[in-house]
Scaffold this active site. Sequence first.
Site: not given
Ligand code: NAD
Length: 337
Positions: A20-21, A153, A122, A67, A41-42, A114
Amino acid sequence: MYVYGTYRQPKRILVTGGAGFIGSHLCERLLMDGHDVICLDNYFTGMKRNISHLIHNSRFELLRHDVTEPILLEVDWIFNLACPASPIHYQYNPVKTIKVNVLGALHMLGLAKRVRARIMQASTSEIYGDPEIHPQKEEYWGNVNPIGKRSCYDEGKRVAETLFFDYMRQNKVDIKVVRIFNTFGPRMRHDDGRVISNFIIQALMNKPITIYGKGTQTRSFCYIDDMIEGMIRVMDYETGEYKKESDYTKPYLSGFPGPINLGNPEEVTILSIAKKIVDICGSKSKIIFKGLPEDDPKRRCPDISMAKRYLKWQPYVSLDEGLKRTIEYFKKTIQTS
Ligand code: NAD
Ligand code: UDP
């Protein structure tokens, strides 16, 4: 100057949501610093393109896995990021979003227990909901609607925090919880739906900039490089003995799990960010106003005194500079996508 704890010693590190990002930037940084990285990642919102430049690195491994299913791996550190972060993506399948947050946290905590790994969650500023306290301090418990469209969420992330602290108390798992505020930068999806990516795409294509509500609501935007540095410092914070005061540049608080806010305390209105992006892009876009989504928080700004004090961390990349770098990325990727 910040002095790292054990971070410089090579580790095997699992990053869930690594495509992800935020996850892809984290994987890149961990590899650069000499660690072995397993990216799990999925691809729900992540993209192979985000990590394709890492695939030939012999210390990088890619795992397609969800996950919500258990997994057993031998690792030293776990960063648990798997979860869609954009409202349109996490509301697409709300039941799945809760599962990712709750089952995902349970499975990763079980793994950490474990194999005795340190694990970071996060978490998010959404823990505070539509806050009544401003700026938001870690001790504030929040004002969250438990039954609205954002609840899958917000409440999912709140349960995950609870699980992290229960595993710490009950099973002595070495946890870290960071509350991430709005973060932006290269590798956000074009169709991500979050405000910065929407406005940049609209501005670059000279399409109307869609402000939800009057644009008086505020957010605080942190550039990705600053966020990654903050996350690493939290993870590196030793859970050990009290160190001598004279050694104060090293972590000295015993057993510090968080939660800790990470974000940029520069608060801006959504209207002003729209104008800024139009300006930097030299766009002809007009601003239009649409309905405000349900439970959209009115104000959001982190109090980062704890991160400043204990981690010697604060964001260095200004909003303007971060936007310029992000706009450059979007310009390039619009042409190639
Ligand atoms: P994103 O959507 O780009 O990344 C999330 C990643 O998780 C993706 O690669 C997605 O494919 C993967 N994913 C989703 N469901 C999954 C699953 N069931 N099994 C395996 N992988 C899975 O979002 P992001 O902006 O990179 O955010 C990453 C984390 O940071 C998240 O947990 C988000 O809640 C947290 N967060 C982000 C922000 C923000 O501003 N970007 C703010 C607060 C919290
Ligand atoms: N927003 C907007 N136009 C858009 C996308 C978002 O005005 O095209 C607003 C949204 O209503 C919210 C703010 O921008 O008030 C931040 O939205 P985002 O989805 O980026 O993040 P979050 O609400 O989760 O902080």
